[in-house]
Write a protein that holds these residues in place. Structure first.
Motif, PDB file in Angstrom:
ATOM      1  N   VAL A 179      24.554  87.501   8.869  1.00  0.00           N
ATOM      2  CA  VAL A 179      23.307  88.274   9.588  1.00  0.00           C
ATOM      3  C   VAL A 179      22.842  87.743  10.880  1.00  0.00           C
ATOM      4  O   VAL A 179      22.970  88.718  11.659  1.00  0.00           O
ATOM      5  N   LEU A 180      22.972  86.399  11.044  1.00  0.00           N
ATOM      6  CA  LEU A 180      22.495  85.970  12.521  1.00  0.00           C
ATOM      7  C   LEU A 180      23.515  86.275  13.463  1.00  0.00           C
ATOM      8  O   LEU A 180      23.414  86.761  14.558  1.00  0.00           O
ATOM      9  N   LYS A 181      24.858  86.307  13.156  1.00  0.00           N
ATOM     10  CA  LYS A 181      26.051  86.619  14.097  1.00  0.00           C
ATOM     11  C   LYS A 181      25.694  88.114  14.377  1.00  0.00           C
ATOM     12  O   LYS A 181      26.023  88.349  15.541  1.00  0.00           O
ATOM     13  N   LEU A 182      25.299  89.046  13.523  1.00  0.00           N
ATOM     14  CA  LEU A 182      25.332  90.445  13.810  1.00  0.00           C
ATOM     15  C   LEU A 182      24.041  90.653  14.556  1.00  0.00           C
ATOM     16  O   LEU A 182      24.168  91.289  15.539  1.00  0.00           O
ATOM     17  N   PHE A 183      23.055  90.007  14.128  1.00  0.00           N
ATOM     18  CA  PHE A 183      21.623  90.006  15.186  1.00  0.00           C
ATOM     19  C   PHE A 183      22.080  89.480  16.663  1.00  0.00           C
ATOM     20  O   PHE A 183      21.676  90.362  17.824  1.00  0.00           O
ATOM     21  N   ASP A 233      23.200  94.082  -2.908  1.00  0.00           N
ATOM     22  CA  ASP A 233      23.568  95.457  -2.217  1.00  0.00           C
ATOM     23  C   ASP A 233      22.748  95.967  -1.149  1.00  0.00           C
ATOM     24  O   ASP A 233      23.267  96.625  -0.212  1.00  0.00           O
ATOM     25  N   LYS A 234      21.277  95.880  -1.187  1.00  0.00           N
ATOM     26  CA  LYS A 234      20.491  96.232   0.098  1.00  0.00           C
ATOM     27  C   LYS A 234      20.907  95.410   1.356  1.00  0.00           C
ATOM     28  O   LYS A 234      20.968  96.029   2.331  1.00  0.00           O
ATOM     29  N   ILE A 235      21.217  94.151   1.171  1.00  0.00           N
ATOM     30  CA  ILE A 235      21.632  93.477   2.385  1.00  0.00           C
ATOM     31  C   ILE A 235      22.898  93.891   2.777  1.00  0.00           C
ATOM     32  O   ILE A 235      22.899  94.144   4.160  1.00  0.00           O
ATOM     33  N   ASN A 236      23.616  94.162   2.235  1.00  0.00           N
ATOM     34  CA  ASN A 236      25.000  94.721   2.533  1.00  0.00           C
ATOM     35  C   ASN A 236      24.991  96.166   3.138  1.00  0.00           C
ATOM     36  O   ASN A 236      25.777  96.456   4.352  1.00  0.00           O
ATOM     37  N   GLU A 237      24.083  96.990   2.703  1.00  0.00           N
ATOM     38  CA  GLU A 237      23.985  98.161   3.162  1.00  0.00           C
ATOM     39  C   GLU A 237      23.364  98.122   4.590  1.00  0.00           C
ATOM     40  O   GLU A 237      23.808  98.726   5.537  1.00  0.00           O
ATOM     41  N   LEU A 280      23.322  95.494   6.549  1.00  0.00           N
ATOM     42  CA  LEU A 280      24.401  94.911   7.381  1.00  0.00           C
ATOM     43  C   LEU A 280      25.351  96.308   7.972  1.00  0.00           C
ATOM     44  O   LEU A 280      25.688  96.275   9.315  1.00  0.00           O
ATOM     45  N   LYS A 281      25.830  96.940   7.000  1.00  0.00           N
ATOM     46  CA  LYS A 281      26.666  97.921   7.542  1.00  0.00           C
ATOM     47  C   LYS A 281      25.837  99.020   8.213  1.00  0.00           C
ATOM     48  O   LYS A 281      26.660  99.422   9.446  1.00  0.00           O
ATOM     49  N   ILE A 282      24.900  99.186   8.421  1.00  0.00           N
ATOM     50  CA  ILE A 282      23.954  99.947   9.236  1.00  0.00           C
ATOM     51  C   ILE A 282      24.063  99.518  10.559  1.00  0.00           C
ATOM     52  O   ILE A 282      24.038 100.037  11.798  1.00  0.00           O
ATOM     53  N   ALA A 283      23.742  98.086  10.623  1.00  0.00           N
ATOM     54  CA  ALA A 283      23.608  97.343  11.919  1.00  0.00           C
ATOM     55  C   ALA A 283      24.589  97.305  12.632  1.00  0.00           C
ATOM     56  O   ALA A 283      24.859  97.437  13.873  1.00  0.00           O
ATOM     57  N   SER A 284      25.759  97.174  11.670  1.00  0.00           N
ATOM     58  CA  SER A 284      27.202  97.086  12.370  1.00  0.00           C
ATOM     59  C   SER A 284      27.743  98.657  12.814  1.00  0.00           C
ATOM     60  O   SER A 284      28.271  98.517  14.139  1.00  0.00           O
ATOM     61  N   ASP A 285      27.220  99.558  12.332  1.00  0.00           N
ATOM     62  CA  ASP A 285      27.426 101.154  12.791  1.00  0.00           C
ATOM     63  C   ASP A 285      26.698 101.259  14.047  1.00  0.00           C
ATOM     64  O   ASP A 285      27.182 101.885  15.009  1.00  0.00           O
TER      65      ASP A 285
END
Length: 75
Positions: A1-5, A44-48, A50-55
């Protein structure tokens, strides 16, 4: 999560460089979204999320264009 942030903030700095208003607005939005979801515990919600943030990061990097006025009628 921090890496994506951190990646989102680096992308923001690249995409909106020399545009302080856009830089600040993007910073506030990124921070707000992560803050609003910081207490999420569902895997599941966290993965969703993270996918949105990545997109969003991919869209910022590939689709946002910064234009500069070079003349009164030219960009």
């Amino acid at each position: 999560v921090l890496k994506l942030f951190k990646l989102l903030h680096r992308t923001r700095q690249e995409v909106f460089k020399n545009d302080p208003r856009a830089l600040e607005a993007a910073r506030e939005k990124i921070n707000e979204e992560f803050r609003n979801n910081q207490d999420e515990t569902s895997e599941d919600k966290i993965n969703e999320l993270l996918k949105i943030a990545s997109d969003v990061e991919v869209i910022l990097r590939t689709s946002v264009i910064q234009a500069v006025h070079t003349d009164s009628d030219k960009i």
